[in-house]
Structures are given as structure tokens and as C-alpha cells.
Design a protein around this motif. Structure first.
Motif, PDB file in Angstrom:
ATOM      1  N   THR A  89       0.640  -1.509   0.235  1.00 53.77           N
ATOM      2  CA  THR A  89      -0.281  -0.290  -0.205  1.00 53.77           C
ATOM      3  C   THR A  89       0.943   0.833   0.409  1.00 53.77           C
ATOM      4  OG1 THR A  89      -1.918  -0.996   1.025  1.00 53.77           O
ATOM      5  CG2 THR A  89      -1.852   1.020   1.232  1.00 53.77           C
ATOM      6  N   GLU A  93       1.139   4.117  -3.028  1.00 51.86           N
ATOM      7  CA  GLU A  93       0.635   5.249  -3.194  1.00 51.86           C
ATOM      8  C   GLU A  93       1.621   6.489  -2.978  1.00 51.86           C
ATOM      9  OE1 GLU A  93      -0.062   5.628   0.626  1.00 51.86           O
ATOM     10  OE2 GLU A  93      -2.656   4.976   1.422  1.00 51.86           O
ATOM     11  N   TRP A  97      -1.444   5.860  -7.813  1.00 50.65           N
ATOM     12  CA  TRP A  97      -1.665   5.255  -7.192  1.00 50.65           C
ATOM     13  C   TRP A  97      -2.701   5.520  -6.128  1.00 50.65           C
ATOM     14  CZ3 TRP A  97      -3.520   1.832 -10.462  1.00 50.65           C
ATOM     15  CH2 TRP A  97      -2.793   0.610 -11.588  1.00 50.65           C
ATOM     16  N   THR A  98      -4.051   6.289  -5.955  1.00 49.65           N
ATOM     17  CA  THR A  98      -4.782   6.544  -4.929  1.00 49.65           C
ATOM     18  C   THR A  98      -5.727   5.265  -4.849  1.00 49.65           C
ATOM     19  OG1 THR A  98      -6.630   7.132  -6.859  1.00 49.65           O
ATOM     20  CG2 THR A  98      -4.681   8.594  -5.632  1.00 49.65           C
ATOM     21  N   PRO A  99      -6.150   5.441  -3.324  1.00 49.93           N
ATOM     22  CA  PRO A  99      -6.779   4.264  -3.145  1.00 49.93           C
ATOM     23  C   PRO A  99      -9.094   4.599  -3.695  1.00 49.93           C
ATOM     24  CG  PRO A  99      -5.570   5.134  -1.493  1.00 49.93           C
ATOM     25  CD  PRO A  99      -5.433   5.976  -1.870  1.00 49.93           C
ATOM     26  N   TRP A 100      -9.409   3.049  -3.645  1.00 52.43           N
ATOM     27  CA  TRP A 100     -10.932   3.228  -4.738  1.00 52.43           C
ATOM     28  C   TRP A 100     -11.418   3.025  -4.089  1.00 52.43           C
ATOM     29  CZ3 TRP A 100     -12.237   0.010  -9.653  1.00 52.43           C
ATOM     30  CH2 TRP A 100     -13.297   0.684  -9.992  1.00 52.43           C
ATOM     31  N   PHE A 120      -7.740   0.136  -5.847  1.00 53.48           N
ATOM     32  CA  PHE A 120      -6.678   1.811  -6.272  1.00 53.48           C
ATOM     33  C   PHE A 120      -6.953   1.759  -7.702  1.00 53.48           C
ATOM     34  CE2 PHE A 120      -4.335  -1.043  -3.072  1.00 53.48           C
ATOM     35  CZ  PHE A 120      -3.653   0.251  -2.503  1.00 53.48           C
ATOM     36  N   ARG A 122      -5.246   4.599 -10.950  1.00 56.57           N
ATOM     37  CA  ARG A 122      -4.463   5.913 -11.448  1.00 56.57           C
ATOM     38  C   ARG A 122      -4.439   5.918 -12.885  1.00 56.57           C
ATOM     39  NH1 ARG A 122       2.130   4.871 -11.248  1.00 56.57           N
ATOM     40  NH2 ARG A 122       2.714   6.690 -12.710  1.00 56.57           N
TER      41      ARG A 122
END
Length: 212
Positions: A89, A93, A97-100, A120, A122
């Protein structure tokens, strides 16, 4: 002098052909041989203990021709799934990559003592990260199930040697990922008006006169 000029012209034309045609073709074939998504996963910078025995699989078209490209990476970690998931994680990040948080992530609920599942996003990609108990633990559970028939050559590792965790990473083009998108509205079927019966002058439709 004419010979030298011709030689210079031929040399310049040859260099132009190499630069304009041969070089792009070389790099194009090189890019086709290596999926850039797998290359970005290689550069995540996760600890070495979290990316052992890496196996990559891919299917579909890079340009979403008929089917979009689907990538899957399976790796092994020497540490428990919670610590391994935290390492991945953090690396994701840092890579942008952003949490989804979306429904159907995961499709089936996972027990807290069995693993973690996060998604995630991106750019034009979505990524599923599933970190779970190691594969050897699954084999041990199957070996204890009397309904599962294992081959005679199968060797079940001892519980004390079954450590670590298994990582599954799935990357899909966002355009092909239907999660979080509204379902397409279905058009109402076209229903025409039923015409009223009309009178016809067709003699074939007149009743036959009774015989006298």
C-alpha cells in the motif's frame, strides 16, 4: 568532387532512414515485448522479502481491441499478510495510485484473519491488491478436508514451516472496469397503436350465398 558529393548524399540518406524508420521500429517492437504495466510494478520498490517467486500473466489487447488488456501478478512474501499489505500500500501510494473505495471490491467478503483486499486507481487503470494467507496454508486446510482427494505424490508441509503470505495484483483498464459505473438504461420497447378493423370491398371476404 562529384563522387565525394554523391557519397555524402548517400550517407545522409542512410542516416535519415535509420533515424526515421529503423529506430522507431526497434523501440516499437521492444515496447510490445514488455508490458509497461508490469514494468511499473517492477519499479514499485517494495522490499525484496515481499516480491519472491513473481509470476506474471496477461491477456487481451493493449489498445482494447475486442478485449482490453488484463494483467495479473502473483508473488510470495516471507512475512504475514498484514505487514505485506502495508508495504504494498505504501509503495503504490508513493507511485501515484490512490485508494478506490467501490462496491464489489472485493466481490466476496474476506475474513479479517484470512487476508486483506483493497483497490486503487491511477490514470486509466484500476488495480486490485489481494494479500492473503500463504498457498501452503491453503494446502494444509485442503489436506484436512476429507472430501478433497489429493494426489498420492502431494506432500503437505509442516505447519511450523508454513509462513509468509501470497500477493495477487490485478490491473485492468478503467474503461473496461464496470465497478462504480451506473448501469445503462434500457430503452422502452416501441409499441405501436393497433389499427381499428376497417371494411374491405374484397369479394373473397363476403360470405358465400346459401344454395336455393
Amino acid at each position: 568532387m562529384r563522387t565525394q558529393r554523391r557519397l555524402r548524399v548517400v550517407t545522409l540518406l542512410s542516416l535519415a532512414v535509420v533515424v526515421l524508420m529503423v529506430m522507431p521500429a526497434f523501440f516499437g517492437l521492444r515496447s510490445l515485448g514488455k508490458d509497461p504495466v508490469f514494468g511499473s510494478l517492477d519499479s514499485l520498490g517494495v522490499p525484496s522479502w515481499a516480491e519472491q517467486d513473481v509470476r506474471d500473466n496477461g491477456s487481451g489487447s493493449l489498445w482494447c481491441f475486442l478485449d482490453c488488456r488484463f494483467r495479473e501478478r502473483i508473488a510470495q512474501s516471507s512475512k504475514p499478510f498484514k505487514e505485506t499489505a502495508a508495504a504494498y500500500t505504501t509503495a503504490l501510494e508513493k507511485a501515484g495510485w490512490t485508494p478506490w473505495r467501490v462496491s464489489e471490491c472485493p466481490e466476496t467478503a474476506i475474513a479479517a484473519d484470512q487476508g486483506t483486499y483493497t483497490c486503487f486507481k491511477r490514470d486509466e487503470f484500476t488495480l486490485d491488491l489481494w494479500v492473503r494467507l500463504p498457498e501452503c496454508a491453503v494446502d494444509q486446510v485442503a489436506a484436512q478436508d476429507p472430501t478433497v482427494v489429493l494426489p498420492s505424490s502431494a506432500v503437505t508441509p509442516e505447519p511450523k514451516k508454513c509462513v509468509g503470505s501470497t500477493i495477487s495484483i490485478k490491473v485492468t483498464n478503467a474503461i473496461a472496469d464496470t465497478r462504480g459505473k451506473p448501469e445503462p438504461k434500457q430503452d422502452k420497447p416501441l409499441v405501436g397503436e393497433t389499427p381499428e378493423p376497417g371494411l374491405s370491398n374484397d369479394p373473397l371476404l363476403e360470405p358465400t350465398p346459401a344454395a336455393s
